[in-house]
Design a protein around this motif. Structure first.
Motif, PDB file in Angstrom:
ATOM      1  N   GLU A 133      27.901   7.348  28.637  1.00  0.00           N
ATOM      2  CA  GLU A 133      28.261   6.088  27.981  1.00  0.00           C
ATOM      3  C   GLU A 133      27.264   5.758  26.881  1.00  0.00           C
ATOM      4  O   GLU A 133      27.639   5.320  25.787  1.00  0.00           O
ATOM      5  CB  GLU A 133      28.340   4.947  28.990  1.00  0.00           C
ATOM      6  CG  GLU A 133      28.833   3.643  28.366  1.00  0.00           C
ATOM      7  CD  GLU A 133      28.905   2.495  29.360  1.00  0.00           C
ATOM      8  OE1 GLU A 133      29.305   1.390  28.944  1.00  0.00           O
ATOM      9  OE2 GLU A 133      28.548   2.692  30.543  1.00  0.00           O
ATOM     10  N   VAL A 136      28.048   8.280  23.901  1.00  0.00           N
ATOM     11  CA  VAL A 136      29.319   8.070  23.193  1.00  0.00           C
ATOM     12  C   VAL A 136      29.364   6.699  22.529  1.00  0.00           C
ATOM     13  O   VAL A 136      29.617   6.582  21.316  1.00  0.00           O
ATOM     14  CB  VAL A 136      30.512   8.261  24.156  1.00  0.00           C
ATOM     15  CG1 VAL A 136      31.821   7.879  23.449  1.00  0.00           C
ATOM     16  CG2 VAL A 136      30.577   9.708  24.634  1.00  0.00           C
ATOM     17  N   ARG A 137      29.111   5.648  23.293  1.00  0.00           N
ATOM     18  CA  ARG A 137      29.163   4.306  22.692  1.00  0.00           C
ATOM     19  C   ARG A 137      28.029   4.090  21.703  1.00  0.00           C
ATOM     20  O   ARG A 137      28.190   3.391  20.700  1.00  0.00           O
ATOM     21  CB  ARG A 137      29.118   3.237  23.785  1.00  0.00           C
ATOM     22  CG  ARG A 137      30.434   3.078  24.546  1.00  0.00           C
ATOM     23  CD  ARG A 137      30.405   1.837  25.427  1.00  0.00           C
ATOM     24  NE  ARG A 137      30.214   0.613  24.666  1.00  0.00           N
ATOM     25  CZ  ARG A 137      29.738  -0.527  25.174  1.00  0.00           C
ATOM     26  NH1 ARG A 137      29.399  -0.587  26.467  1.00  0.00           N
ATOM     27  NH2 ARG A 137      29.603  -1.607  24.430  1.00  0.00           N
ATOM     28  N   GLY A 178      34.421  11.060  25.429  1.00  0.00           N
ATOM     29  CA  GLY A 178      34.349  10.731  24.002  1.00  0.00           C
ATOM     30  C   GLY A 178      35.579  11.101  23.209  1.00  0.00           C
ATOM     31  O   GLY A 178      36.013  10.350  22.324  1.00  0.00           O
ATOM     32  N   LEU A 182      34.747  10.436  19.408  1.00  0.00           N
ATOM     33  CA  LEU A 182      33.404  10.975  19.278  1.00  0.00           C
ATOM     34  C   LEU A 182      33.348  12.012  18.158  1.00  0.00           C
ATOM     35  O   LEU A 182      32.461  11.960  17.297  1.00  0.00           O
ATOM     36  CB  LEU A 182      32.955  11.612  20.598  1.00  0.00           C
ATOM     37  CG  LEU A 182      31.599  12.324  20.562  1.00  0.00           C
ATOM     38  CD1 LEU A 182      30.476  11.338  20.283  1.00  0.00           C
ATOM     39  CD2 LEU A 182      31.351  13.076  21.869  1.00  0.00           C
TER      40      LEU A 182
END
Length: 324
Positions: A133, A136-137, A178, A182
């Motif tokens: 997380e 990806v974020r 992702g 991503l």
């Protein structure tokens, strides 16, 4: 793949990681660092400083920003890795806000930002349950911040070769989380690797073969996980320390460091167009402590007093010959 050359970089500070903590020694001399970096390149070439900002939680922010300001004032911001090693009980919103602050404050001075450090390594950022997380974020938020501020910073993430110490099925899990978002948000994927450092000694030609195998396998791993060849590879850490290997008690000479550095860089250069490798960044400029004979304290191409080892001049030659 349009360029005939590489973009070179180097980690300019002294502290290095070891299996039991950090290798440290005499303090960094920023005036001598600046002088050494100028000597390594001519006026026509760039040499990116590769720096690290490790987020450990809100109570560490002031210390991290003080360090970043010191790097800024010394002209050492170019390629920045933002590591995430905060306590897992904290909300990731702290981390995302930290990423936003770094980009807003230092983005105009940066060419690239790596979100998380070695996320597939089980005892680095990859040791945290939130790593996917955060990666990806973090990348998506960084891209949004860069776009909002009309910056030209490239965004990517790092990795190490797969092995006993890496997270099983890392790439498949990452892409499941992702996906296309991503892929569309990254400008590169970084790779940290060290050949002939922690294993039994290799002959010089074996080193070239090992480097090629690592890089071909990495590009194949990316392709198998839908990361296209149009996304460049950055070699974000690579080095060959002098001193003694503490595991097998074999001495590592200054002359061999120079030979290995040349062989590795020329192997990378021979592959860079085929595999779309655009950057090579060396670890690192100077030893943590030249008086200690273990290799973890002697990663530099300079001693801890900033006197050059033979590899310093070898890297100088390679940067000026093979640069973008």
């Amino acid at each position: 793949m349009k360029s005939n050359g590489l973009t070179f970089g180097i980690y300019p500070l002294s502290v290095a990681g070891t299996p039991i903590g950090l290798a440290t020694g005499p303090e960094d001399n920023y005036e001598k660092i600046s002088s050494a970096l100028k000597e390594l390149k001519d006026n026509a070439n760039r040499l990116l400083p590769r720096m690290y900002a490790v987020y450990m939680g809100p109570e560490t922010e002031e210390k991290v920003f003080n360090a970043l300001n010191r790097y800024k004032n010394s002209g050492l911001l170019g390629d920045l890795t933002i590591g995430c090693l905060m306590d897992q009980s904290l909300s990731l919103e702290y981390w995302f806000n930290f990423v936003r602050k770094v980009i807003k404050e230092y983005g105009p001075l940066l060419e690239s930002i790596q979100i998380t450090n070695e996320p597939n390594l089980s005892f680095m950022d990859g040791s945290k349950p939130y790593v996917f997380e955060a990666l990806v974020r973090g990348i998506i938020i960084a891209k949004e911040e860069i776009t909002k501020n009309n910056l030209k910073v490239k965004i990517g993430f790092g990795s190490v070769p797969e092995g006993e110490k890496t997270i099983p099925h890392f790439w498949e899990s990452l892409m499941n989380i992702g996906g296309d978002e991503l892929i569309h948000s990254i400008d590169y994927v970084g790779h940290n690797f060290y050949v002939d450092v922690f294993e039994e000694p290799l002959e010089i030609e074996e080193i070239a073969i090992s480097v090629e195998n690592i890089l071909r396998k990495f590009r194949d791993t990316l392709n198998r996980n839908r990361i296209p060849t149009t996304i460049p590879i950055h070699i974000t850490e690579n080095g060959w320390p002098t001193g003694k290997n503490p595991f097998i008690q074999i001495e590592r000479s200054y002359a061999k460091q120079s030979d290995v550095l040349e062989k590795v860089v020329r192997t990378v250069y021979a592959l860079h167009q085929e595999l779309n490798i655009t950057h090579y960044e060396f670890f690192g400029l100077r030893d943590a402590d030249s008086s200690k004979d273990d290799l973890f304290h002697q990663f530099g191409i300079m001693k801890d007093d900033y006197s050059p080892k033979p590899a310093f001049y070898t890297y100088q030659k390679l940067v000026n010959e093979l640069s973008k």
